[in-house]
Scaffold this active site. Structure first.
Site, PDB file in Angstrom:
ATOM      1  N   GLU A  17       1.066  -1.347   0.019  1.00 21.34           N
ATOM      2  CA  GLU A  17       0.196  -0.075  -0.061  1.00 21.34           C
ATOM      3  C   GLU A  17       0.809   1.128  -0.065  1.00 21.34           C
ATOM      4  O   GLU A  17       0.329   2.251  -0.467  1.00 21.34           O
ATOM      5  CB  GLU A  17      -1.091  -0.074   1.149  1.00 21.34           C
ATOM      6  CG  GLU A  17      -2.188   0.338   1.003  1.00 21.34           C
ATOM      7  CD  GLU A  17      -3.391   0.067   2.074  1.00 21.34           C
ATOM      8  OE1 GLU A  17      -4.160  -0.963   1.800  1.00 21.34           O
ATOM      9  OE2 GLU A  17      -3.092   0.703   3.131  1.00 21.34           O
ATOM     10  N   HIS A  49       7.614 -27.209  -0.517  1.00 21.20           N
ATOM     11  CA  HIS A  49       7.037 -28.248  -1.270  1.00 21.20           C
ATOM     12  C   HIS A  49       5.842 -27.825  -2.212  1.00 21.20           C
ATOM     13  O   HIS A  49       5.204 -28.383  -2.448  1.00 21.20           O
ATOM     14  CB  HIS A  49       6.797 -29.233  -0.198  1.00 21.20           C
ATOM     15  CG  HIS A  49       7.797 -29.783   0.581  1.00 21.20           C
ATOM     16  ND1 HIS A  49       8.244 -31.002   0.077  1.00 21.20           N
ATOM     17  CD2 HIS A  49       8.675 -29.246   1.548  1.00 21.20           C
ATOM     18  CE1 HIS A  49       9.279 -31.343   1.132  1.00 21.20           C
ATOM     19  NE2 HIS A  49       9.329 -30.351   1.870  1.00 21.20           N
ATOM     20  N   LYS A  64     -14.046   0.458  -4.122  1.00 19.34           N
ATOM     21  CA  LYS A  64     -15.168   0.850  -3.281  1.00 19.34           C
ATOM     22  C   LYS A  64     -16.260   1.527  -3.954  1.00 19.34           C
ATOM     23  O   LYS A  64     -17.604   1.400  -3.956  1.00 19.34           O
ATOM     24  CB  LYS A  64     -14.473   1.869  -2.195  1.00 19.34           C
ATOM     25  CG  LYS A  64     -13.739   1.172  -1.277  1.00 19.34           C
ATOM     26  CD  LYS A  64     -13.592   2.025   0.040  1.00 19.34           C
ATOM     27  CE  LYS A  64     -12.347   1.735   0.901  1.00 19.34           C
ATOM     28  NZ  LYS A  64     -11.892   2.498   1.845  1.00 19.34           N
TER      29      LYS A  64
END
Ligand code: PA5
Length: 445
Positions: A286, A307, A421
């Site tokens: 961010e 793995h 948003k």
């Protein structure tokens, strides 16, 4: 010093002179942070926070934590992004990812309001059934959809269960000092409130009430954590590239980026550090991911992920470098038993401590990844405890700010978070978004 940078596994990738050569850039960026002269300089409260925090509120946090411990079996922390990652990281780092399952004299702690998943919320609600519950809602703006919706649900639950008065005793709010709907509502209802300081953004807020209240409820020593951060602040106060590991880390990231590395992988060999990696990803993602620039912050837990992603790191596209957090000591001691029949052929490990085997896996992997063309920065840490949590938080926060300024971005805003948003509000029919909704619907058809 219990946190130390080891650059041995950069040999052949970055020469020490390359770091010295850009010391004027790290120095200038560090100066911009210290002199508060760069973009986003209103959000530098975290720089002196470890020595300059509100002592009265700190005492109130401790008192509230004691009250919460005595009053509930389940403590629900509602918040998203910087309003929950730090606390969750600290609890797992200092205690365990299995904190809730282990025997303890502190409440179980669940995090909610960091997703819009019905099932995730329903699970936390199920865990609250028949138990005594307290809630801490954390939102600086007070208007973020995920925590706001979740808080509605928990408020209703608590009011039904304990009545208005009882719920008031059990709801703790962490938000802006004076502004915002959540602050207004809390004042009206008489909830105990804690402050997200004006000059500290969400992802830099773990050592404020945002992180400290849940951390204290988990029984973690706040003074030791703040001391770790204060010692880091002192250790990284000099603009000298030769001795300031925080500046060296920022410089190395910058060099790596300019050599075409586009991914930084934070590595730990301790599952307890997984949420710390999530906190770190938000901090760097961010802060730096702007203007079509920046390293992509990613993380793995080894040997588990050796793995799965190990194959890619060893032989895939050569676009990454790793930053490895190496704990010299283990919190627990487990010794591998001898097997007289040596069924698995592993008797060469008999009587060895598992932690030593884990560190050999790390050293072996460092060499292997170097041989595969992956540079590694190693951050050596003595112990996985609250002191070093505070220390590492400060180390990464300062390095992030310096890195962001070196990259030429404002490390303290997050304009890109608004895009989803806006669309979500429009699609859900929020008043004022009618035109945007129509535009999105035209794109869908
Ligand atoms: O780092 C940030 O500023 C963000 O991640 C915020 O913490 C997050 O969006 C939540 O915001 P708020 O605390 O206002 O609900």
């Amino acid at each position: 010093m219990s946190v130390k940078l080891n650059e041995k596994f950069l040999t052949g990738f970055v020469a020490p002179e390359e770091v010295t050569k850009i010391s004027h850039l790290t120095g200038a960026a560090f100066d911009v942070v210290k002199s508060k002269s760069g973009a986003g300089s209103d959000f530098l409260g975290w720089v002196d926070l470890p020595v300059n925090y509100d002592k009265e509120e700190f005492a109130r946090i401790k008192a509230a934590a004691e009250k919460i411990k005595g009053m509930c079996d389940v403590f629900v922390v509602i918040g998203i992004g910087g309003s929950y990652l730090g606390a969750r990281a600290a609890i797992e780092f200092c205690k365990s990812p299995l904190y809730n399952n282990l025997a303890k004299d502190t409440p179980e702690i669940y995090f909610a309001g960091n997703t819009i998943s019905s099932s995730a919320l329903a699970d936390v609600l199920r865990l609250c059934e028949g138990r005594n519950v307290c809630v801490n809602v954390i939102s600086k703006s007070g208007t973020t959809t995920e925590p706001a919706v979740t808080f509605r649900i928990f408020r209703e639950l608590l009011e039904k269960k304990y009545g208005e008065e009882g719920a008031r005793e059990r709801i703790f709010v962490t938000t802006d000092r004076a502004r915002g709907k959540l602050k207004e509502f809390s004042t009206e209802k008489g909830y105990e409130t804690f402050v997200v300081p004006d000059d500290i953004g969400g992802r830099y807020s773990v050592l404020t009430a945002v992180g400290l209240l849940p951390i204290a409820v988990a029984g973690i020593d706040l003074d030791t954590m703040m001391k770790g951060a204060a010692d880091a602040r002192e250790a990284y106060s000099c603009p000298c590239i030769e001795t300031n590991d925080c500046l060296r880390y920022a410089a190395l990231r910058n060099i790596m980026y300019n050599k075409g590395k586009s991914i930084e992988i934070l590595v730990s060999y301790e599952p307890a550090v997984q949420m710390f990696c999530e906190w770190w990803k938000q901090l760097y993602g961010e802060s730096e991911g702007k203007d079509n620039k920046a390293l992509y912050p990613s993380s793995v837990i080894f040997s588990t992920d050796l793995h799965s992603l190990g194959q890619y790191i060893q032989e895939g596209l050569r676009t990454m470098f790793e930053t490895v957090i190496d704990f010299k000591n283990s919190v627990d001691t487990v010794v591998i038993p001898d097997d007289p029949n040596n069924i698995d052929g592993l008797n060469f490990l008999s009587d060895k401590e598992l932690h030593d085997v884990n560190r050999m896996a790390m050293t072996g992997t460092l060499f292997a990844h170097n041989d595969g063309g992956v540079p590694n920065v190693v951050i050596e840490v003595d112990d996985r405890d609250e002191y070093n949590f505070g220390y590492l938080v400060y180390f990464f926060e300062m390095a992030c700010a310096v890195s962001g300024y070196m990259l030429g971005v404002n490390p303290f805003d997050q304009p890109g978070v608004e895009a989803y948003k806006k669309n979500m509000y429009a699609l859900l029919g929020k008043p004022g978004y009618e035109d945007h909704k129509a535009a999105l619907e035209a794109r869908m058809n």
